[in-house]
Design an enzyme around this catalytic site. Structure first.
Site, PDB file in Angstrom:
ATOM      1  N   ASP A 231     -22.041 -43.575  59.881  1.00 57.99           N
ATOM      2  CA  ASP A 231     -22.694 -44.766  60.417  1.00 57.99           C
ATOM      3  C   ASP A 231     -24.168 -44.593  60.116  1.00 57.99           C
ATOM      4  OD1 ASP A 231     -22.295 -47.328  61.790  1.00 57.99           O
ATOM      5  OD2 ASP A 231     -23.732 -46.494  63.210  1.00 57.99           O
ATOM      6  N   SER A 232     -24.739 -45.622  59.561  1.00 56.62           N
ATOM      7  CA  SER A 232     -26.112 -45.476  59.109  1.00 56.62           C
ATOM      8  C   SER A 232     -26.888 -46.733  59.430  1.00 56.62           C
ATOM      9  CB  SER A 232     -26.133 -45.179  57.615  1.00 56.62           C
ATOM     10  OG  SER A 232     -25.197 -45.984  56.939  1.00 56.62           O
TER      11      SER A 232
ATOM     12  N   PHE B  29     -28.228 -50.470  47.488  1.00 50.04           N
ATOM     13  CA  PHE B  29     -27.656 -51.584  48.250  1.00 50.04           C
ATOM     14  C   PHE B  29     -28.455 -51.746  49.541  1.00 50.04           C
ATOM     15  CE2 PHE B  29     -25.513 -49.245  51.683  1.00 50.04           C
ATOM     16  CZ  PHE B  29     -25.469 -47.961  51.159  1.00 50.04           C
TER      17      PHE B  29
ATOM     18  N   HIS C 118     -30.843 -40.035  53.348  1.00 49.76           N
ATOM     19  CA  HIS C 118     -30.181 -39.707  54.611  1.00 49.76           C
ATOM     20  C   HIS C 118     -28.710 -39.356  54.357  1.00 49.76           C
ATOM     21  CE1 HIS C 118     -29.976 -43.790  53.336  1.00 49.76           C
ATOM     22  NE2 HIS C 118     -29.136 -44.177  54.289  1.00 49.76           N
TER      23      HIS C 118
HETATM   24  P1  ITT Z   1     -18.987 -49.442  57.148  1.00 49.76           P
HETATM   25  O1  ITT Z   1     -19.278 -49.655  58.617  1.00 49.76           O
HETATM   26  O2  ITT Z   1     -17.657 -50.020  56.721  1.00 49.76           O
HETATM   27  O3  ITT Z   1     -19.165 -48.005  56.716  1.00 49.76           O
HETATM   28  P2  ITT Z   1     -21.442 -50.963  56.752  1.00 49.76           P
HETATM   29  O4  ITT Z   1     -22.157 -51.406  55.495  1.00 49.76           O
HETATM   30  O5  ITT Z   1     -21.180 -52.009  57.805  1.00 49.76           O
HETATM   31  O6  ITT Z   1     -20.081 -50.258  56.280  1.00 49.76           O
HETATM   32  P3  ITT Z   1     -22.913 -49.468  58.740  1.00 49.76           P
HETATM   33  O7  ITT Z   1     -22.130 -50.050  59.875  1.00 49.76           O
HETATM   34  O8  ITT Z   1     -23.165 -47.987  58.733  1.00 49.76           O
HETATM   35  O9  ITT Z   1     -22.232 -49.767  57.334  1.00 49.76           O
HETATM   36  O10 ITT Z   1     -24.259 -50.278  58.642  1.00 49.76           O
HETATM   37  C1  ITT Z   1     -25.316 -49.806  57.949  1.00 49.76           C
HETATM   38  C2  ITT Z   1     -26.302 -50.898  57.634  1.00 49.76           C
HETATM   39  O11 ITT Z   1     -27.441 -50.247  57.087  1.00 49.76           O
HETATM   40  C3  ITT Z   1     -25.788 -51.859  56.552  1.00 49.76           C
HETATM   41  O12 ITT Z   1     -26.450 -53.097  56.664  1.00 49.76           O
HETATM   42  C4  ITT Z   1     -26.194 -51.155  55.265  1.00 49.76           C
HETATM   43  O13 ITT Z   1     -26.398 -52.044  54.190  1.00 49.76           O
HETATM   44  C5  ITT Z   1     -27.498 -50.455  55.686  1.00 49.76           C
HETATM   45  N1  ITT Z   1     -27.563 -49.164  54.990  1.00 49.76           N
HETATM   46  C6  ITT Z   1     -26.846 -48.038  55.256  1.00 49.76           C
HETATM   47  N2  ITT Z   1     -27.114 -47.077  54.360  1.00 49.76           N
HETATM   48  C7  ITT Z   1     -28.005 -47.608  53.517  1.00 49.76           C
HETATM   49  C8  ITT Z   1     -28.634 -47.121  52.367  1.00 49.76           C
HETATM   50  O14 ITT Z   1     -28.374 -45.912  51.880  1.00 49.76           O
HETATM   51  N3  ITT Z   1     -29.480 -47.917  51.740  1.00 49.76           N
HETATM   52  C9  ITT Z   1     -29.738 -49.169  52.194  1.00 49.76           C
HETATM   53  N4  ITT Z   1     -29.172 -49.718  53.256  1.00 49.76           N
HETATM   54  C10 ITT Z   1     -28.308 -48.948  53.926  1.00 49.76           C
END
Ligand code: ITT
Length: 198
Positions: free
Chosen positions: A71-72, A152, A180
């Site tokens: 989760d990021s 992305f 990260h």
């Molecule tokens: P999953 O939950 O299915 O893994 P998600 O894209 O919804 O996919 P998160 O709930 O972790 O992922 O939400 C992370 C948000 O932060 C999401 O809008 C991503 O585009 C952004 N994000 C995460 N990692 C990133 C990265 O390496 N570079 C740019 N944006 C990132």
């Protein structure tokens, strides 16, 4: 008993995350699968780690395999930490999220635009037991306009002063070295390959 995972499901619907993780594990002897079909765990946790656990446990239940989840999100100082765990729910598309962020920061000076990406990774057993977790960050600033075509999400607006580039101007290899997710994944792989004793 020491057991090695050879197969792991990565609990994400985000194809970009999946490619980053597959790339980093390509010579590790661990095969990473994405999750197919309906998968929409409710990310109701208050922290990145709690949400990563929710996703991993859900994937483990569906596949009966050990599962990895990440989760990021983006933590912006001038917004008191927002969007944080709500990063994916901040707006509906990447473009809208980036525009909203730039709009919210339109009157904030360069010195006050500090931000960090955060990534929590969790591994659960096929029964849902939390076996490992790690949280890592990548520090930068929010740019004044989007730039770059790689990566992305918030990458086009995430500026890295030491590289004089946004994250989206780096190749995937360059991003993985400093990001990260790259940092969290290196610790996860270390644990998967040598640190585990269950
Ligand atoms: P999953 O939950 O299915 O893994 P998600 O894209 O919804 O996919 P998160 O709930 O972790 O992922 O939400 C992370 C948000 O932060 C999401 O809008 C991503 O585009 C952004 N994000 C995460 N990692 C990133 C990265 O390496 N570079 C740019 N944006 C990132």
């Amino acid at each position: 008993m020491t057991e090695k995972f050879t197969e792991l499901v990565f609990a994400t619907k985000n194809k970009n995350k999946l490619s980053e993780v597959k790339k980093m594990l390509e010579n590790s002897g661990i095969e990473v699968q994405g999750i197919e079909g309906e998968f929409s765990p409710e990310e109701s946790g208050d922290t990145f780690e709690q949400n990563a656990y929710i996703k991993a446990f859900e994937a483990a239940k569906i596949t009966n395999l050990p599962a990895l989840a990440d989760d990021s999100g983006l933590v912006v100082q001038a917004l008191n930490g927002r969007p944080g765990v709500y990063s994916s729910r901040y707006e509906k598309t990447d473009e809208k999220r980036n525009n909203k962020l730039l709009q919210e920061l339109k009157d904030v000076s360069a010195e006050k635009r500090s931000a960090k990406f955060v990534c929590s990774m969790v591994i659960v057993s096929s029964e849902g037991e939390k076996l490992f977790s790690v949280t890592e960050t990548c520090e930068g600033k929010i740019a004044f306009s989007p730039s770059g075509g790689h990566g992305f999400g918030y990458d086009p607006v995430f500026y890295l002063p030491e590289k004089n580039a946004t994250m989206a101007e780096l190749t995937m290899e360059e991003k993985n070295k400093i990001s990260h997710r790259g940092k969290a994944l290196r610790k996860t792989v270390e644990w998967l390959i040598c640190g585990r004793n269950i």
